[in-house]
Motif scaffolding. Structure first.
Motif, short mmCIF file in Angstrom:
data_model
loop_
_atom_site.label_atom_id
_atom_site.label_comp_id
_atom_site.label_asym_id
_atom_site.label_seq_id
_atom_site.Cartn_x
_atom_site.Cartn_y
_atom_site.Cartn_z
N THR A 47 0.83 -1.21 0.00
CA THR A 47 0.00 0.00 0.00
C THR A 47 0.86 1.25 0.00
OG1 THR A 47 -1.76 -1.14 1.21
CG2 THR A 47 -1.78 1.27 1.26
N SER A 48 1.92 1.24 0.79
CA SER A 48 2.82 2.41 0.86
C SER A 48 3.48 2.67 -0.50
CB SER A 48 3.89 2.18 1.92
OG SER A 48 4.83 3.23 1.94
N LEU A 49 4.02 1.61 -1.10
CA LEU A 49 4.66 1.77 -2.41
C LEU A 49 3.64 2.15 -3.48
CD1 LEU A 49 7.05 -1.33 -2.33
CD2 LEU A 49 7.66 1.06 -1.94
N GLY A 50 2.46 1.55 -3.40
CA GLY A 50 1.42 1.84 -4.38
C GLY A 50 0.95 3.28 -4.32
N SER A 51 0.87 3.83 -3.11
CA SER A 51 0.44 5.22 -2.98
C SER A 51 1.42 6.17 -3.64
CB SER A 51 0.27 5.58 -1.50
OG SER A 51 1.52 5.55 -0.81
N VAL A 52 2.72 5.85 -3.55
CA VAL A 52 3.74 6.68 -4.19
C VAL A 52 3.63 6.57 -5.71
CG1 VAL A 52 6.22 7.07 -4.48
CG2 VAL A 52 5.31 6.52 -2.23
N LEU A 53 3.38 5.36 -6.20
CA LEU A 53 3.23 5.16 -7.65
C LEU A 53 2.06 6.00 -8.19
CD1 LEU A 53 3.73 1.30 -8.02
CD2 LEU A 53 5.29 3.09 -8.76
N VAL A 54 0.94 5.95 -7.50
CA VAL A 54 -0.23 6.71 -7.93
C VAL A 54 0.06 8.21 -7.89
CG1 VAL A 54 -2.62 7.31 -7.37
CG2 VAL A 54 -1.87 4.93 -7.24
N MET A 55 0.65 8.66 -6.79
CA MET A 55 0.96 10.08 -6.64
C MET A 55 1.94 10.55 -7.71
SD MET A 55 2.23 12.09 -3.22
CE MET A 55 3.62 10.99 -3.00
N ALA A 56 2.93 9.72 -8.00
CA ALA A 56 3.95 10.10 -8.99
C ALA A 56 3.33 10.28 -10.37
CB ALA A 56 5.05 9.05 -9.03
N HIS A 57 2.41 9.40 -10.74
CA HIS A 57 1.77 9.49 -12.06
C HIS A 57 0.77 10.65 -12.12
CE1 HIS A 57 3.37 5.99 -14.19
NE2 HIS A 57 3.35 5.34 -13.02
N VAL A 58 0.03 10.84 -11.05
CA VAL A 58 -0.97 11.93 -11.03
C VAL A 58 -0.28 13.30 -11.07
CG1 VAL A 58 -2.74 13.07 -9.64
CG2 VAL A 58 -2.73 10.58 -9.86
N LEU A 59 0.80 13.44 -10.30
CA LEU A 59 1.50 14.72 -10.23
C LEU A 59 2.62 14.84 -11.26
CD1 LEU A 59 1.81 15.07 -6.33
CD2 LEU A 59 0.04 16.01 -7.85
N LYS A 60 2.84 13.78 -12.04
CA LYS A 60 3.88 13.77 -13.06
C LYS A 60 5.25 14.14 -12.46
CE LYS A 60 0.57 14.99 -16.68
NZ LYS A 60 0.38 13.57 -17.07
N MET A 61 5.60 13.44 -11.41
CA MET A 61 6.84 13.72 -10.70
C MET A 61 8.05 13.22 -11.48
SD MET A 61 5.64 12.63 -6.85
CE MET A 61 7.26 13.00 -6.16
#
Length: 231
Positions: free
Chosen positions: A105-119
């Motif tokens: 869940t922790s890693l997945g939340s970062v993946l989602v955030m990275a794609h949404v915010l285009k990090m």
């Protein structure tokens, strides 16, 4: 001031301890969870360094002995776990499954955030180990091409947030079992969360200490895999 500090090689240690002690004092006087000693101590040190224009590199070198104590302090969390070893044996399957779910869940939340915010990739991998202890997380971030110092800051903030929100989340989600509380805090908020778990009870603290170690190992294994899916 700079000349005085250069003549006092351990000023960083004393400044760190003084900032934390002041944070503890404020926390005890106000009895408000938001005035977390670690958070307040960090703020005091930032203000101190900024006011006297002291480079962070100088402070880091002077306060190095404090960092050296991080690993032994983390290992010492195994003591309450040893005292509750029977609980681990009875619930080992559920405990490992819960920690694995927390890490994913922790890693997945970062993946989602990275794609949404285009990090940027370097920033995203820095956030991947946000929920593991600093001693492990900074090395993971550096190995993946991230910034270790920034990872350390994010890890500390994650731990403080988890500690502050722990009791509220447990009440809202009706989490009452001590093992569940310990697993949640140790997996999501590492050592800072474990300090809160120890306040809740011996079982919570022991299981949280176990969660730190297992979550750290699982994150070290799974973070490189997750990094392949980052932008």
């Amino acid at each position: 001031m700079s000349e005085f500090l250069q003549n006092c090689g351990s000023w960083g240690v004393f400044a760190t301890l003084a900032a934390y002690a002041l944070g503890v004092l404020i926390n005890r006087k106000t009895r408000l969870a938001i005035f977390n000693p670690l958070l307040m101590g960090s703020i005091f040190m930032i203000v101190f360094l900024r006011c006297f224009a002291i480079p962070y590199a100088d402070y880091s070198a002077s306060a190095a002995p404090v960092n050296w104590l991080l690993a032994p302090a983390t290992v010492s969390l195994a003591i309450p776990l040893y005292e509750k070893w029977d609980l681990l044996e009875k619930n080992v399957g559920a405990i490992l499954a819960a920690i694995l779910a927390g890490v994913i869940t922790s890693l997945g939340s970062v993946l989602v955030m990275a794609h949404v915010l285009k990090m940027a990739h370097a920033n995203a991998v820095t956030l991947l180990p946000k929920s593991v202890t600093t001693a492990i997380g900074m090395d993971i971030a550096a190995t993946l091409g991230g910034t270790a110092a920034l990872a350390g800051a994010v890890i500390i903030l994650t731990g403080i947030a988890g500690s502050l929100l722990a009791e509220t989340v447990c009440k809202v989600c009706h989490i009452t079992h001590p093992i569940a509380k310990g697993l949640a805090l140790g997996t999501s908020a590492h050592a800072v969360g474990t300090s809160k778990a120890l306040e809740m009870g011996e079982v919570e603290g022991a299981i949280s200490g176990l969660a730190i170690a297992v979550a750290g190992v699982l994150t070290a294994v799974l973070a490189p895999v997750a990094a392949n899916f980052l932008p």
